[in-house]
Design a protein around this motif. Sequence first.
Motif, short mmCIF file in Angstrom:
data_model
loop_
_atom_site.label_atom_id
_atom_site.label_comp_id
_atom_site.label_asym_id
_atom_site.label_seq_id
_atom_site.Cartn_x
_atom_site.Cartn_y
_atom_site.Cartn_z
N PRO A 165 -7.69 86.92 17.64
CA PRO A 165 -6.75 87.70 18.45
C PRO A 165 -7.18 89.15 18.65
O PRO A 165 -6.56 90.08 18.16
N ARG A 166 -8.28 89.33 19.39
CA ARG A 166 -8.79 90.66 19.74
C ARG A 166 -9.23 90.63 21.19
O ARG A 166 -9.81 89.66 21.65
N THR A 167 -8.96 91.71 21.93
CA THR A 167 -9.29 91.71 23.35
C THR A 167 -10.79 91.61 23.60
O THR A 167 -11.22 91.12 24.64
N ASP A 168 -11.62 92.05 22.65
CA ASP A 168 -13.06 91.98 22.88
C ASP A 168 -13.63 90.60 22.56
O ASP A 168 -14.80 90.35 22.77
N GLU A 169 -12.79 89.68 22.05
CA GLU A 169 -13.27 88.34 21.73
C GLU A 169 -12.64 87.26 22.61
O GLU A 169 -13.11 86.14 22.64
N GLN A 170 -11.56 87.58 23.31
CA GLN A 170 -10.90 86.61 24.17
C GLN A 170 -11.59 86.62 25.54
O GLN A 170 -11.58 87.62 26.24
N PRO A 171 -12.23 85.50 25.93
CA PRO A 171 -13.03 85.50 27.15
C PRO A 171 -12.25 85.77 28.42
O PRO A 171 -12.81 86.25 29.40
N SER A 172 -10.95 85.45 28.46
CA SER A 172 -10.20 85.69 29.69
C SER A 172 -9.73 87.14 29.79
O SER A 172 -9.24 87.56 30.83
N TYR A 173 -9.89 87.92 28.72
CA TYR A 173 -9.51 89.33 28.75
C TYR A 173 -10.76 90.14 29.09
O TYR A 173 -11.25 90.93 28.28
N ASP A 174 -11.28 89.95 30.29
CA ASP A 174 -12.59 90.49 30.63
C ASP A 174 -12.48 91.69 31.56
O ASP A 174 -11.44 92.33 31.64
N GLU A 175 -13.57 92.01 32.28
CA GLU A 175 -13.62 93.23 33.08
C GLU A 175 -13.13 93.04 34.51
O GLU A 175 -13.26 93.94 35.33
N ARG A 176 -12.57 91.89 34.84
CA ARG A 176 -12.00 91.72 36.17
C ARG A 176 -10.81 92.65 36.36
O ARG A 176 -10.14 93.04 35.41
N ASN A 177 -10.56 92.98 37.61
CA ASN A 177 -9.35 93.73 37.96
C ASN A 177 -8.42 92.78 38.68
O ASN A 177 -8.75 92.25 39.74
#
Length: 415
Positions: free
Chosen positions: A46-58
Amino acid sequence: MNLPAPSSSSGRNSVLIVGGGLVGASLAIALDAAGIAATLVEAAAPRTDEQPSYDERNLALARATVNGLDAIGVWKHASTHATPIKHIHVSRTGEFGSARIDADRHGVDALGWTLPARELGSALLRRLGECTRLTRLAPASLVALEPQADGWRAEIKTPEGTRSIGTSLLVGADGTDSFVRSQLGIEAEQHDYEQTLFVCTITPEREHRNRAYERFADDGPVALLPLTERRCGLVLTVPAEEADAITALDDAGFVEFAQRRFGWRLGRFSRPGKRYPYAIRAVTAKSLTAPRAVLVGNAAQTVHPIGAQGFNLGLRDALTLAELVAASSHSGMADPGVADVLANYASRRAPDREGTIAMSHGLVRLACLPQPLLAPLRSLALLAFDRVPPLCNAMARRGMGFRGEPPLAVLEPLP
């Protein structure tokens, strides 16, 4: 993280959600807010840098989507990072027609908001931490399913060992290549658009003034989304065979390419952020349900990113399911996996789902088709949308996410 100790059996759960991405997390939060206990299986920690869908898209969040996120307590954690979209401009390279949608004209303060996916992910994680009825297994993965008379028995692999969990309702929220969908035996239609999407941030010379742009071309659509600090989110589609060459460009070369594709409406581009390529394909499950099981989000349908409908559609899946499960529970029926609930879900989602899929696929085929004879018809169609109020109103309402029978959580609150 709430992780029970490993054992051969851990009893029953009313709802088991497999997939902790944007849609799965939203569903878990909506169920918790409605007083429904659930277990969420998340592949990443449960970390934003490890969840693949929490990426750099806008993400372009429709107005209905923001209403829904607000209703389940997520938007308060994300709103400071969001940029309102007050105007939308739609055009095609080399053709005279264009369409404009303005928030003021439709009596709203914004048509939608732009938000980096990572910021939405962070807001979801904060809201998940506030849930009181939710059990989270992370990192964890589903490895096997066994049907039972009253639900499913799921084998969940965790770092501490394998758990066996029974559930009355299994929810597949595990993305385009859904393991749940395959295990349920639900077939899916697939279409490879033979296109690659590049996303990054960019800074235009002129202020965006809260305007979003969708520009079609033979090679695919280009979108520019307003962001904070005068930046824009660039969404650029190229033929798949050109993807390696575009990836290899340095920043100056990529800016020149993006400028050529979008044009000079906002002046010269500069300061491109790190860019990320995504192969584009559509995947449509032939059924949304199986006995005591249901699909939501990309597991149910992955659509072309044109029009930015993916997460917006998936959130409406999640909120509709949560609404129906809660209504069933509050009516005294403690079993969320009964056939009536699943049939109602499939029926409620059909018009929105089918309409959105048809719209996204049709736009790609019509607006990006390299046939000069279509040019006058396309331009006239855009002008009609722009100047015929009923058409403009219908397009604006659908663009804001109010299609079919939307979940109650996304409807405009009364004054």
